[in-house]
Motif scaffolding. Structure first.
Motif, PDB file in Angstrom:
ATOM      1  N   PHE A 222      38.106 -13.900  53.105  1.00 53.72           N
ATOM      2  CA  PHE A 222      39.047 -14.251  52.054  1.00 53.72           C
ATOM      3  C   PHE A 222      39.901 -15.408  52.549  1.00 53.72           C
ATOM      4  O   PHE A 222      40.347 -15.407  53.702  1.00 53.72           O
ATOM      5  N   GLN A 223      40.117 -16.385  51.682  1.00 51.04           N
ATOM      6  CA  GLN A 223      40.969 -17.523  52.035  1.00 51.04           C
ATOM      7  C   GLN A 223      42.417 -17.152  51.766  1.00 51.04           C
ATOM      8  O   GLN A 223      42.907 -17.231  50.639  1.00 51.04           O
ATOM      9  N   ALA A 224      43.104 -16.707  52.807  1.00 50.75           N
ATOM     10  CA  ALA A 224      44.508 -16.324  52.686  1.00 50.75           C
ATOM     11  C   ALA A 224      45.380 -17.579  52.776  1.00 50.75           C
ATOM     12  O   ALA A 224      44.949 -18.666  52.392  1.00 50.75           O
ATOM     13  N   SER A 225      46.588 -17.452  53.296  1.00 47.25           N
ATOM     14  CA  SER A 225      47.536 -18.573  53.243  1.00 47.25           C
ATOM     15  C   SER A 225      48.736 -18.255  54.122  1.00 47.25           C
ATOM     16  O   SER A 225      48.972 -17.102  54.502  1.00 47.25           O
ATOM     17  N   MET A 226      49.511 -19.282  54.425  1.00 45.11           N
ATOM     18  CA  MET A 226      50.793 -19.046  55.075  1.00 45.11           C
ATOM     19  C   MET A 226      51.667 -18.151  54.210  1.00 45.11           C
ATOM     20  O   MET A 226      52.490 -17.386  54.706  1.00 45.11           O
ATOM     21  N   THR A 227      51.483 -18.222  52.867  1.00 47.80           N
ATOM     22  CA  THR A 227      52.294 -17.394  51.977  1.00 47.80           C
ATOM     23  C   THR A 227      51.875 -15.925  52.009  1.00 47.80           C
ATOM     24  O   THR A 227      52.514 -15.097  51.368  1.00 47.80           O
ATOM     25  N   SER A 228      50.825 -15.612  52.753  1.00 48.34           N
ATOM     26  CA  SER A 228      50.524 -14.207  53.019  1.00 48.34           C
ATOM     27  C   SER A 228      51.567 -13.610  53.954  1.00 48.34           C
ATOM     28  O   SER A 228      51.700 -12.384  54.035  1.00 48.34           O
ATOM     29  N   PHE A 229      52.301 -14.489  54.659  1.00 48.29           N
ATOM     30  CA  PHE A 229      53.221 -14.040  55.701  1.00 48.29           C
ATOM     31  C   PHE A 229      54.656 -14.525  55.505  1.00 48.29           C
ATOM     32  O   PHE A 229      55.598 -13.850  55.924  1.00 48.29           O
ATOM     33  N   ILE A 230      54.837 -15.715  54.926  1.00 50.12           N
ATOM     34  CA  ILE A 230      56.179 -16.293  54.847  1.00 50.12           C
ATOM     35  C   ILE A 230      56.568 -16.547  53.392  1.00 50.12           C
ATOM     36  O   ILE A 230      55.711 -16.644  52.518  1.00 50.12           O
ATOM     37  N   GLY A 231      57.860 -16.662  53.150  1.00 54.63           N
ATOM     38  CA  GLY A 231      58.349 -16.933  51.811  1.00 54.63           C
ATOM     39  C   GLY A 231      58.347 -18.417  51.497  1.00 54.63           C
ATOM     40  O   GLY A 231      58.702 -19.243  52.337  1.00 54.63           O
ATOM     41  N   GLN A 232      57.918 -18.736  50.281  1.00 51.67           N
ATOM     42  CA  GLN A 232      57.935 -20.115  49.817  1.00 51.67           C
ATOM     43  C   GLN A 232      58.287 -20.102  48.333  1.00 51.67           C
ATOM     44  O   GLN A 232      57.695 -19.330  47.569  1.00 51.67           O
ATOM     45  N   PRO A 233      59.232 -20.904  47.902  1.00 52.43           N
ATOM     46  CA  PRO A 233      59.640 -20.863  46.496  1.00 52.43           C
ATOM     47  C   PRO A 233      58.575 -21.403  45.553  1.00 52.43           C
ATOM     48  O   PRO A 233      57.715 -22.184  45.951  1.00 52.43           O
TER      49      PRO A 233
ATOM     50  N   VAL B  81      55.994 -20.091  44.028  1.00 54.86           N
ATOM     51  CA  VAL B  81      54.576 -19.690  44.084  1.00 54.86           C
ATOM     52  C   VAL B  81      54.441 -18.164  44.053  1.00 54.86           C
ATOM     53  O   VAL B  81      53.669 -17.576  44.813  1.00 54.86           O
ATOM     54  N   ALA B  82      55.169 -17.506  43.143  1.00 55.78           N
ATOM     55  CA  ALA B  82      55.176 -16.042  43.123  1.00 55.78           C
ATOM     56  C   ALA B  82      53.780 -15.460  42.927  1.00 55.78           C
ATOM     57  O   ALA B  82      53.378 -14.523  43.621  1.00 55.78           O
ATOM     58  N   GLY B  83      53.017 -15.996  41.971  1.00 56.50           N
ATOM     59  CA  GLY B  83      51.677 -15.476  41.729  1.00 56.50           C
ATOM     60  C   GLY B  83      50.748 -15.735  42.895  1.00 56.50           C
ATOM     61  O   GLY B  83      50.012 -14.847  43.348  1.00 56.50           O
ATOM     62  N   TYR B  84      50.776 -16.945  43.398  1.00 56.13           N
ATOM     63  CA  TYR B  84      49.934 -17.348  44.525  1.00 56.13           C
ATOM     64  C   TYR B  84      50.232 -16.497  45.761  1.00 56.13           C
ATOM     65  O   TYR B  84      49.321 -15.978  46.419  1.00 56.13           O
ATOM     66  N   ALA B  85      51.523 -16.323  46.064  1.00 55.17           N
ATOM     67  CA  ALA B  85      51.911 -15.543  47.239  1.00 55.17           C
ATOM     68  C   ALA B  85      51.532 -14.070  47.077  1.00 55.17           C
ATOM     69  O   ALA B  85      51.100 -13.422  48.039  1.00 55.17           O
TER      70      ALA B  85
ATOM     71  N   ALA C  43      48.994 -12.932  45.388  1.00 54.50           N
ATOM     72  CA  ALA C  43      47.546 -12.852  45.569  1.00 54.50           C
ATOM     73  C   ALA C  43      47.168 -12.978  47.042  1.00 54.50           C
ATOM     74  O   ALA C  43      46.338 -12.206  47.550  1.00 54.50           O
ATOM     75  N   LYS C  44      47.767 -13.933  47.719  1.00 58.19           N
ATOM     76  CA  LYS C  44      47.400 -14.167  49.116  1.00 58.19           C
ATOM     77  C   LYS C  44      47.837 -13.004  50.017  1.00 58.19           C
ATOM     78  O   LYS C  44      47.141 -12.654  50.981  1.00 58.19           O
ATOM     79  N   ALA C  45      48.969 -12.399  49.725  1.00 59.90           N
ATOM     80  CA  ALA C  45      49.368 -11.205  50.463  1.00 59.90           C
ATOM     81  C   ALA C  45      48.450 -10.038  50.111  1.00 59.90           C
ATOM     82  O   ALA C  45      48.108  -9.208  50.973  1.00 59.90           O
ATOM     83  N   GLY C  46      48.031  -9.982  48.852  1.00 61.81           N
ATOM     84  CA  GLY C  46      47.117  -8.923  48.418  1.00 61.81           C
ATOM     85  C   GLY C  46      45.788  -8.965  49.136  1.00 61.81           C
ATOM     86  O   GLY C  46      45.144  -7.922  49.355  1.00 61.81           O
ATOM     87  N   TYR C  47      45.344 -10.167  49.515  1.00 65.24           N
ATOM     88  CA  TYR C  47      44.094 -10.275  50.273  1.00 65.24           C
ATOM     89  C   TYR C  47      44.142  -9.447  51.550  1.00 65.24           C
ATOM     90  O   TYR C  47      43.128  -8.872  51.970  1.00 65.24           O
ATOM     91  N   LEU C  48      45.300  -9.391  52.175  1.00 58.95           N
ATOM     92  CA  LEU C  48      45.396  -8.654  53.436  1.00 58.95           C
ATOM     93  C   LEU C  48      45.126  -7.170  53.214  1.00 58.95           C
ATOM     94  O   LEU C  48      44.479  -6.518  54.037  1.00 58.95           O
TER      95      LEU C  48
ATOM     96  N   ILE D  55      41.118 -15.918  56.575  1.00 60.87           N
ATOM     97  CA  ILE D  55      41.633 -17.108  57.250  1.00 60.87           C
ATOM     98  C   ILE D  55      42.907 -17.515  56.530  1.00 60.87           C
ATOM     99  O   ILE D  55      42.952 -17.540  55.293  1.00 60.87           O
ATOM    100  N   ALA D  56      43.936 -17.833  57.287  1.00 62.02           N
ATOM    101  CA  ALA D  56      45.195 -18.296  56.698  1.00 62.02           C
ATOM    102  C   ALA D  56      45.427 -19.743  57.117  1.00 62.02           C
ATOM    103  O   ALA D  56      45.962 -19.997  58.201  1.00 62.02           O
ATOM    104  N   PRO D  57      45.011 -20.695  56.287  1.00 62.79           N
ATOM    105  CA  PRO D  57      45.245 -22.102  56.644  1.00 62.79           C
ATOM    106  C   PRO D  57      46.726 -22.434  56.648  1.00 62.79           C
ATOM    107  O   PRO D  57      47.490 -21.952  55.814  1.00 62.79           O
ATOM    108  N   GLY D  58      47.102 -23.261  57.590  1.00 66.58           N
ATOM    109  CA  GLY D  58      48.441 -23.824  57.567  1.00 66.58           C
ATOM    110  C   GLY D  58      48.437 -25.084  56.720  1.00 66.58           C
ATOM    111  O   GLY D  58      47.726 -25.171  55.716  1.00 66.58           O
ATOM    112  N   TRP D  59      49.213 -26.071  57.117  1.00 66.02           N
ATOM    113  CA  TRP D  59      49.230 -27.338  56.380  1.00 66.02           C
ATOM    114  C   TRP D  59      48.038 -28.170  56.839  1.00 66.02           C
ATOM    115  O   TRP D  59      47.912 -28.513  58.023  1.00 66.02           O
ATOM    116  N   ILE D  60      47.177 -28.491  55.891  1.00 65.42           N
ATOM    117  CA  ILE D  60      45.919 -29.174  56.177  1.00 65.42           C
ATOM    118  C   ILE D  60      45.912 -30.530  55.464  1.00 65.42           C
ATOM    119  O   ILE D  60      46.461 -30.679  54.374  1.00 65.42           O
TER     120      ILE D  60
END
Length: 256
Positions: A143-154, A156-160, A162-167, A187-192
């Protein structure tokens, strides 16, 4: 001499990658083909766009137009892929969409739309392939996770969500598939270094410096960094790794 290389090879395997003809998905396709896999790309792009994007692979990557939110037809698509390409041992849930709005501006429909692509669509595709992988006693699901699986970012409520849900999916499916040889990771990509990153930072030096300031390696990643991580996690070299989420972020999660 011990042959390490064979453990990293994907030769003879077939991978299904959603969103595999653009962005990070295309980088994953490129790396998996390079490792010897045949890749089946599922994307909402038109057939003409998708096939053009995959021309460089000379038939080693094939394109299927499919909307992963069309969950009534997911099993039908999976059955077609297996019938036309043989056993599938790798699934990469990479497709996604984005809605950047503050929560008071975001409608319920906006929120549900993001979850349907990321979570519901990925769940349906995984559910359709899971019994097949269990039966063959071999499978790698990413699953393509994200930094928002772990940290708060304004914004992107839906995106975050979903990405936390992947875990949660990764942990549960790893527990269900482990005894059958089916491994599940993220995988949780950082800034790419992608067009999206440049759109967000090229005209915003303050934001760019803030991002780089929390990355210990002081640089953004290359899309191939994500592709190589996907190859590793799908290969026999990662044969005892399941239920994990690998940050590919230059250390950003621990950066200060």
């Amino acid at each position: 001499m011990f042959d390490t290389g064979k453990y990293f090879s994907l030769k003879g395997q077939t991978a299904v990658i959603t969103g595999g003809s653009t962005g990070l998905g295309l980088a994953i396709t490129r790396c998996m083909v390079g490792a010897g896999a045949k890749v089946v790309v599922l994307s909402f792009e038109s057939g003409e766009q998708g096939q053009k994007a995959l021309e460089e692979f000379g038939g080693k990557a094939v394109f299927y137009h499919f909307n992963i939110t069309d969950t009534d037809h997911t099993q039908e698509m999976v059955d077609r892929i297996i019938a036309e390409h043989g056993p599938v041992s790798i699934l990469v849930n990479n497709a996604g969409n984005h809605c950047k709005k503050f929560i008071e501006e975001m409608t319920v429909e906006d929120y549900v739309s993001v979850l349907n692509v990321h979570l519901v669509g990925a769940f349906a595709l995984t559910k359709a392939l899971f019994p097949h992988m269990k039966e063959q006693k071999k499978g790698s699901i990413l699953f393509q996770a994200s930094m928002t699986s772990f940290i708060g970012q304004p914004q992107v409520a839906g995106y975050a969500t979903a990405k936390a849900g992947y875990l949660g999916l990764v942990h549960t499916l790893a527990a269900e598939g482990g005894s059958y040889g089916v491994r599940v990771n993220a995988i949780a990509p950082g800034w790419i270094d992608t067009p999206m990153y440049h759109k967000a930072t090229d005209e915003d030096e303050v934001r760019r410096n803030k991002i780089l300031g929390r990355i210990p390696m002081n640089k953004v990643g290359d899309p191939l960094d994500i592709g190589m991580a996907a190859v590793f996690l799908s290969s026999d070299a990662a044969g005892y790794i399941s239920g994990s989420c690998l940050p590919v972020d230059g250390g950003a999660l621990i950066g200060f």
